[in-house]
Design a protein around this motif. Structure first.
Motif, PDB file in Angstrom:
ATOM      1  N   ALA A 299       0.833  -1.205   0.000  1.00 25.37           N
ATOM      2  CA  ALA A 299       0.000   0.000   0.000  1.00 25.37           C
ATOM      3  C   ALA A 299       0.868   1.256   0.000  1.00 25.37           C
ATOM      4  O   ALA A 299       0.619   2.197  -0.769  1.00 25.37           O
ATOM      5  N   ALA A 300       1.878   1.273   0.851  1.00 27.44           N
ATOM      6  CA  ALA A 300       2.759   2.442   0.923  1.00 27.44           C
ATOM      7  C   ALA A 300       3.520   2.642  -0.386  1.00 27.44           C
ATOM      8  O   ALA A 300       3.709   3.784  -0.842  1.00 27.44           O
ATOM      9  N   TYR A 301       3.951   1.556  -0.989  1.00 22.85           N
ATOM     10  CA  TYR A 301       4.671   1.621  -2.274  1.00 22.85           C
ATOM     11  C   TYR A 301       3.758   2.172  -3.369  1.00 22.85           C
ATOM     12  O   TYR A 301       4.162   3.033  -4.168  1.00 22.85           O
ATOM     13  N   THR A 302       2.521   1.703  -3.393  1.00 20.42           N
ATOM     14  CA  THR A 302       1.553   2.186  -4.377  1.00 20.42           C
ATOM     15  C   THR A 302       1.282   3.671  -4.201  1.00 20.42           C
ATOM     16  O   THR A 302       1.246   4.433  -5.170  1.00 20.42           O
ATOM     17  N   VAL A 303       1.107   4.100  -2.963  1.00 23.13           N
ATOM     18  CA  VAL A 303       0.839   5.506  -2.675  1.00 23.13           C
ATOM     19  C   VAL A 303       2.024   6.375  -3.107  1.00 23.13           C
ATOM     20  O   VAL A 303       1.848   7.446  -3.714  1.00 23.13           O
ATOM     21  N   ALA A 304       3.240   5.916  -2.810  1.00 21.62           N
ATOM     22  CA  ALA A 304       4.434   6.686  -3.186  1.00 21.62           C
ATOM     23  C   ALA A 304       4.528   6.843  -4.701  1.00 21.62           C
ATOM     24  O   ALA A 304       4.846   7.930  -5.206  1.00 21.62           O
ATOM     25  N   LYS A 305       4.243   5.786  -5.435  1.00 23.33           N
ATOM     26  CA  LYS A 305       4.288   5.865  -6.902  1.00 23.33           C
ATOM     27  C   LYS A 305       3.197   6.775  -7.445  1.00 23.33           C
ATOM     28  O   LYS A 305       3.425   7.520  -8.410  1.00 23.33           O
ATOM     29  N   GLN A 306       2.033   6.730  -6.840  1.00 24.52           N
ATOM     30  CA  GLN A 306       0.943   7.586  -7.306  1.00 24.52           C
ATOM     31  C   GLN A 306       1.246   9.060  -7.050  1.00 24.52           C
ATOM     32  O   GLN A 306       0.944   9.922  -7.892  1.00 24.52           O
ATOM     33  N   ARG A 307       1.837   9.347  -5.925  1.00 20.58           N
ATOM     34  CA  ARG A 307       2.183  10.748  -5.626  1.00 20.58           C
ATOM     35  C   ARG A 307       3.236  11.258  -6.608  1.00 20.58           C
ATOM     36  O   ARG A 307       3.171  12.414  -7.046  1.00 20.58           O
ATOM     37  N   LEU A 308       4.180  10.405  -6.957  1.00 21.99           N
ATOM     38  CA  LEU A 308       5.159  10.804  -7.964  1.00 21.99           C
ATOM     39  C   LEU A 308       4.491  11.003  -9.324  1.00 21.99           C
ATOM     40  O   LEU A 308       4.827  11.928 -10.062  1.00 21.99           O
ATOM     41  N   SER A 309       3.532  10.157  -9.651  1.00 19.76           N
ATOM     42  CA  SER A 309       2.831  10.299 -10.930  1.00 19.76           C
ATOM     43  C   SER A 309       2.084  11.632 -11.004  1.00 19.76           C
ATOM     44  O   SER A 309       1.969  12.230 -12.082  1.00 19.76           O
ATOM     45  N   MET A 310       1.573  12.102  -9.874  1.00 23.55           N
ATOM     46  CA  MET A 310       0.892  13.393  -9.844  1.00 23.55           C
ATOM     47  C   MET A 310       1.880  14.535 -10.115  1.00 23.55           C
ATOM     48  O   MET A 310       1.565  15.491 -10.829  1.00 23.55           O
ATOM     49  N   ILE A 311       3.077  14.414  -9.565  1.00 25.63           N
ATOM     50  CA  ILE A 311       4.115  15.406  -9.843  1.00 25.63           C
ATOM     51  C   ILE A 311       4.498  15.351 -11.314  1.00 25.63           C
ATOM     52  O   ILE A 311       4.651  16.395 -11.973  1.00 25.63           O
ATOM     53  N   GLU A 312       4.643  14.136 -11.855  1.00 24.81           N
ATOM     54  CA  GLU A 312       4.994  13.983 -13.271  1.00 24.81           C
ATOM     55  C   GLU A 312       3.931  14.586 -14.174  1.00 24.81           C
ATOM     56  O   GLU A 312       4.247  15.199 -15.207  1.00 24.81           O
ATOM     57  N   THR A 313       2.672  14.417 -13.802  1.00 21.29           N
ATOM     58  CA  THR A 313       1.580  14.983 -14.594  1.00 21.29           C
ATOM     59  C   THR A 313       1.676  16.501 -14.646  1.00 21.29           C
ATOM     60  O   THR A 313       1.574  17.109 -15.721  1.00 21.29           O
ATOM     61  N   ALA A 314       1.859  17.125 -13.484  1.00 19.26           N
ATOM     62  CA  ALA A 314       1.972  18.587 -13.434  1.00 19.26           C
ATOM     63  C   ALA A 314       3.212  19.063 -14.190  1.00 19.26           C
ATOM     64  O   ALA A 314       3.168  20.049 -14.939  1.00 19.26           O
ATOM     65  N   PHE A 315       4.312  18.362 -14.004  1.00 13.34           N
ATOM     66  CA  PHE A 315       5.573  18.719 -14.653  1.00 13.34           C
ATOM     67  C   PHE A 315       5.438  18.607 -16.167  1.00 13.34           C
ATOM     68  O   PHE A 315       5.870  19.493 -16.914  1.00 13.34           O
ATOM     69  N   GLY A 316       4.832  17.511 -16.623  1.00 17.01           N
ATOM     70  CA  GLY A 316       4.661  17.305 -18.051  1.00 17.01           C
ATOM     71  C   GLY A 316       3.779  18.367 -18.686  1.00 17.01           C
ATOM     72  O   GLY A 316       4.064  18.858 -19.791  1.00 17.01           O
ATOM     73  N   ALA A 317       2.692  18.733 -18.006  1.00 13.26           N
ATOM     74  CA  ALA A 317       1.807  19.776 -18.519  1.00 13.26           C
ATOM     75  C   ALA A 317       2.527  21.119 -18.588  1.00 13.26           C
ATOM     76  O   ALA A 317       2.366  21.887 -19.552  1.00 13.26           O
ATOM     77  N   ALA A 318       3.343  21.415 -17.572  1.00 11.95           N
ATOM     78  CA  ALA A 318       4.084  22.679 -17.554  1.00 11.95           C
ATOM     79  C   ALA A 318       5.087  22.745 -18.700  1.00 11.95           C
ATOM     80  O   ALA A 318       5.230  23.779 -19.369  1.00 11.95           O
ATOM     81  N   VAL A 319       5.790  21.651 -18.938  1.00 12.73           N
ATOM     82  CA  VAL A 319       6.764  21.605 -20.040  1.00 12.73           C
ATOM     83  C   VAL A 319       6.060  21.758 -21.383  1.00 12.73           C
ATOM     84  O   VAL A 319       6.522  22.480 -22.270  1.00 12.73           O
ATOM     85  N   LEU A 320       4.927  21.077 -21.541  1.00 10.16           N
ATOM     86  CA  LEU A 320       4.168  21.171 -22.786  1.00 10.16           C
ATOM     87  C   LEU A 320       3.714  22.606 -23.047  1.00 10.16           C
ATOM     88  O   LEU A 320       3.850  23.122 -24.166  1.00 10.16           O
TER      89      LEU A 320
END
Length: 425
Positions: A56-77
């Motif tokens: 559960a903790a591993y899944t949560v950590a990956k999801q939180r990183l994915s949220m950062i990646e989403t914001a980062f990717g949108a900003a770069v685009l």
């Protein structure tokens, strides 16, 4: 269509995709956390509460990183398009190189390089923070750097000539260039599938023939039962980079080979390895690989057709913050814009691909139950879920949208419904 309208369509779809990704990630986090204090009854006695909480903790950590990646990717685009970074790159490259073929090649290569370099810090964090924190990382910074350099080198050696050929076709092959480009792309895809295990994969990992004679005989018996031919059975030193375990097929035709991660061989019993292999064999015998390759080729044909139309529309360039060149070719500019924004327009089709993939997984499981042992496959899956910290309680909506494999509980329930095979386990 006007450039103004296209800009608003682009922004609306970008906001929708970002918002949907955040909503799905937040659902997954809440759903997993709320169910982290009790192991599902289906897995009681097989997976400990400690392992369940780790997943559960591993899944949560990956999801939180994915949220950062989403914001980062949108900003770069947005920075590259509407904020003018791509226009600035085009102006500088045009001043230095003129606006001929070299300019077209440099525009695409520059943007691809910039996006790749921007992603590096996130990849570093994933490897040396998340994977390290949960005990999966075995990669050293030196190996990470070496892999990065090799990947860039391969991109230059393979990607630049392919890109150059595409641009030549766009320039000289007439109004039907996209058909010729599609044929080249399909040929390249097939060639890469055949050559990857022979020429590229050995640059990153060491492959040695399977040394266990009893296990090898068991695998050969399974291959004989299923009528499958392979060029060899190999062990890969996956433990150099990660403690995650896996097995896969690569190649096509006579170049097909079976590859086991060394970490997988360390954890599973021979009957479980046989069952996992039978599942992978199922993907080939049931034509899943060919079907996916065919769908990929058909999708690429459609995308190239759309690109051919868009590159002739002034609003496509201006709506994304770039002025098309007057009296010169815009092939490279159109191509890079299309590559950048295509994920925004195709994101909502992700559940369709996930649905098809999950259906193939169920079919491969049935194949494995027929030619090996469903009970051995269940035992192997439970070990892999535990060892890879795969959550047993994913959010159903998140899973439907993203997951290429069925949730653990549903997959095992389906396997339990199958009649035990008569194969030796």
């Amino acid at each position: 269509m006007t450039s103004f309208l296209f800009t608003w369509i682009f922004l609306a779809l970008l906001a929708l995709s970002v918002g949907l990704k955040y909503w799905l990630a937040a659902r997954q986090i809440r759903y997993v956390i709320r169910r982290s204090d009790a192991v599902p009854q289906q897995f009681a006695g097989q997976i400990s509460l400690e392992a369940h909480r780790k997943a559960a903790a591993y899944t949560v950590a990956k999801q939180r990183l994915s949220m950062i990646e989403t914001a980062f990717g949108a900003a770069v685009l947005l920075a590259l398009t509407l904020c003018g970074a791509l226009q600035w790159i085009c102006d500088r490259l045009g001043t230095w190189l003129g606006y001929g073929f070299g300019f077209q090649l440099a525009v695409v290569a520059s943007v691809v390089l910039i996006v790749s370099l921007v992603d590096l810090p996130l990849e570093w964090y994933r490897q040396f923070r998340i994977e390290q924190a949960f005990g999966f990382n075995r990669m050293t910074p030196a190996l990470f750097l070496a892999d990065t350099v090799k990947s860039i080198g391969l991109s230059v050696a393979i990607g630049l000539p392919l890109l150059g050929l595409m641009l030549v076709l766009m320039r000289f092959a007439g109004s039907h260039w996209w058909v010729y480009a599609w044929l080249v792309w399909c040929g390249f895809t097939v060639a890469l599938t055949v050559l990857f295990p022979i020429l590229i994969a050995p640059l990153f990992n060491r492959f040695t023939p399977l040394a266990d004679p009893e296990l090898l005989q068991r695998i050969q018996d399974l291959l004989a039962r299923t009528g499958f031919a392979t060029s060899g059975v190999y062990t890969m030193d996956g433990s150099r980079r990660s403690s995650h375990g896996n097995a896969y097929f690569s190649g096509l035709g006579a170049a097909k080979r079976i590859v086991f991660f060394d970490t997988l061989l360390e954890r599973l019993q021979p009957s479980e390895i046989e069952a996992v292999l039978a599942h992978e064999l199922g993907h080939f015998r049931l034509q899943h690989v060919r079907k996916r390759l065919l769908l990929t080729c058909l999708a690429s044909l459609l995308l190239l057709f759309v690109l051919n139309w868009l590159m002739q529309q002034v609003w496509f360039y201006q709506g994304l913050g770039v002025e098309p060149l007057l009296g010169a070719r815009n092939d490279g500019l159109a191509l890079v814009l299309f590559i950048l924004v295509m994920p925004v327009f195709t994101f909502l089709f992700a559940p369709v691909a996930s649905l098809l993939s999950r259906r193939h997984e169920f079919e491969a499981d049935r194949f494995a139950a027929r030619y090996a042992s469903s009970h051995a496959l269940i035992a192997a899956l439970i070990k892999l879920y535990k060892d890879n910290a795969t959550t047993l309680t994913p959010d159903p909506i998140h899973s439907t949208f993203y997951n290429s494999h069925p949730p653990a509980s549903i997959r095992i329930e389906r396997l339990l419904e199958l009649r035990p095979s008569s194969a030796v386990a």
